[in-house]
Design a protein around this motif. Structure first.
Motif, short mmCIF file in Angstrom:
data_model
loop_
_atom_site.label_atom_id
_atom_site.label_comp_id
_atom_site.label_asym_id
_atom_site.label_seq_id
_atom_site.Cartn_x
_atom_site.Cartn_y
_atom_site.Cartn_z
N ASP A 65 0.86 -1.18 0.00
CA ASP A 65 0.00 0.00 0.00
C ASP A 65 0.89 1.23 0.00
N ARG A 66 1.43 1.57 -1.17
CA ARG A 66 2.48 2.59 -1.29
C ARG A 66 1.89 3.99 -1.26
N PRO A 67 2.51 4.91 -0.52
CA PRO A 67 2.08 6.31 -0.58
C PRO A 67 2.35 6.88 -1.97
N CYS A 68 1.53 7.81 -2.39
CA CYS A 68 1.72 8.43 -3.70
C CYS A 68 1.89 9.95 -3.58
N ASP A 69 2.08 10.43 -2.35
CA ASP A 69 2.39 11.84 -2.15
C ASP A 69 3.22 11.98 -0.86
N PHE A 70 3.49 13.22 -0.46
CA PHE A 70 4.35 13.45 0.70
C PHE A 70 3.58 14.00 1.89
N SER A 71 2.28 13.75 1.92
CA SER A 71 1.44 14.31 2.99
C SER A 71 1.77 13.71 4.35
N THR A 72 2.38 12.53 4.38
CA THR A 72 2.74 11.90 5.66
C THR A 72 4.23 11.95 5.95
N THR A 73 4.99 12.61 5.08
CA THR A 73 6.45 12.64 5.23
C THR A 73 6.89 13.74 6.19
N PRO A 74 7.67 13.43 7.21
CA PRO A 74 8.21 14.47 8.08
C PRO A 74 9.04 15.48 7.28
N GLY A 75 8.89 16.74 7.65
CA GLY A 75 9.58 17.79 6.94
C GLY A 75 8.84 18.30 5.73
N ASP A 76 7.69 17.71 5.44
CA ASP A 76 6.86 18.14 4.32
C ASP A 76 5.41 18.23 4.80
N GLY A 77 4.69 17.11 4.76
CA GLY A 77 3.31 17.11 5.24
C GLY A 77 3.19 17.16 6.75
N ARG A 78 4.28 16.83 7.44
CA ARG A 78 4.33 16.86 8.91
C ARG A 78 5.62 17.55 9.32
N ASP A 79 5.68 17.99 10.58
CA ASP A 79 6.92 18.54 11.10
C ASP A 79 8.02 17.49 11.07
N GLY A 80 9.23 17.96 10.74
CA GLY A 80 10.36 17.05 10.59
C GLY A 80 11.34 17.10 11.74
N TYR A 81 12.63 16.88 11.42
CA TYR A 81 13.63 16.59 12.44
C TYR A 81 14.72 17.65 12.58
#
Length: 332
Positions: A94-110
């Motif tokens: 079930d592969r993501p097809c966008d960056f909405s769940t990626t830290p530093g993009d759709g979420r705060d990162g590190y």
């Protein structure tokens, strides 16, 4: 570090943030010690409007577990860990097809000192690695692993082509050599070609002086062609990658450094029955497998230069210059 609206490297700023909450059930608190720069991080920070006001950038985070919540058995305080690019993609197809769940993009990162997050957002780091080395795994390392091994089915005796000297390409060269492959590498810099040879590249090609490098790769393989191409360029290099590949070759389309669209010689792709597959990093299970492989292979990533967290904009400008060889890291 956060990015202020409307974005752009000049709007990266150091701010004071509240300490993270104590870990709840299934969570861990991690003291982040390092991150590493990727093209994706650069794009979302450099392009105005790509991130919302106040977003904390950086997808890669490596550090030490400070506390664990109830029910966490995989980690203990003191463990060295590294973040996952797609925290919600644990396993399966079930592969993501966008960056909405990626830290530093759709979420705060590190790009920060501490975080409290679900334990499943991290894996153990390879044994004995520095935090800067471990931070290179999340995006660049795992992308190379998936391109070569998970999707490409790399085996000893294969021939692999890597383009340029960025983080994914250098990782792919090292992995391929460690697993018994022959590697053909390209760069526009003769000095960098020399460094690629030092890392183990069997053949090197200056793509400026040899624009038909796909045909040259055919010649270097005795007319057989390359088994796996780690394609980071995009539309302006894809035709040469197809020309370089053997019948049935796997072309892992990873980057769009030369643009987001362009003409593809589909007739040649079809005639050679090659497999062109888009790759965006990988799942947590892929990362668990990759870390086990790194512990066995004993290779270490190539780090070009390390900056302090407050120098993040300067680090991105160094990346923008194209002068780097391998990964650029940030120490927190």
């Amino acid at each position: 570090m956060t990015i202020k609206a409307p974005g752009g490297l000049g709007n990266l700023a150091a701010v004071e943030a509240a300490e993270p909450a104590a870990p709840g059930a299934g969570e861990i608190t991690v003291r982040i010690h390092a991150s590493s720069l990727n093209y994706h991080d650069y794009r979302v920070c450099a392009v105005e409007g790509a991130l919302p006001d106040g977003r904390i950038p950086m997808a890669d985070g490596a550090g030490v577990v400070e506390a664990v919540g109830d029910g966490v058995g995989e980690f203990s305080p003191g463990d060295s860990v590294v973040s996952c690019f797609f925290p919600d993609w644990q396993t399966g197809d079930d592969r993501p097809c966008d960056f909405s769940t990626t830290p530093g993009d759709g979420r705060d990162g590190y790009a920060r000192e501490r975080v409290t997050r679900p334990a499943t957002w991290f894996t153990h780091a390879p044994e004995g690695w520095s935090h800067e080395e471990a931070a290179t795994i999340t995006t660049a390392g795992l992308t190379a692993w998936r391109a070569l091994v998970v999707n490409g089915g790399l085996k000893a005796g294969d021939t692999v082509a890597v383009l340029g000297t960025g983080g994914v390409s250098i990782y792919a060269l090292q992995l391929a050599k460690a697993m018994g492959a022959t590697v053909i590498a390209t760069s526009s810099s003769d000095a960098k070609l020399g460094r690629l040879r030092e890392l183990g590249a069997d053949h090197v090609i200056n793509y400026r002086s040899t624009p038909g490098w796909g045909e040259e790769m055919q010649r270097l393989t005795g007319g057989r062609g390359v088994d796996i191409i780690v394609e980071v360029g995009g539309p302006e290099t894809l035709a040469q990658s197809i020309a370089a590949g053997r019948p049935g070759a796997h072309i892992a389309l990873i980057g769009v450094l030369t643009g987001r669209s362009g003409e593809i010689p589909t007739a040649l792709l079809m005639a050679r029955q090659q497999r062109l597959e888009g790759v965006i990093v990988g799942s947590r299970q892929h990362q668990l497998d990759f870390v086990r492989a790194l512990d066995a292979l004993k290779l270490r990533p190539v780090i070009d230069r390390t900056f302090q967290l407050g120098e993040l904009a300067e680090a991105f400008r160094h990346q923008e210059s194209g002068a780097h060889f391998g990964k650029i890291c940030v120490t927190v």
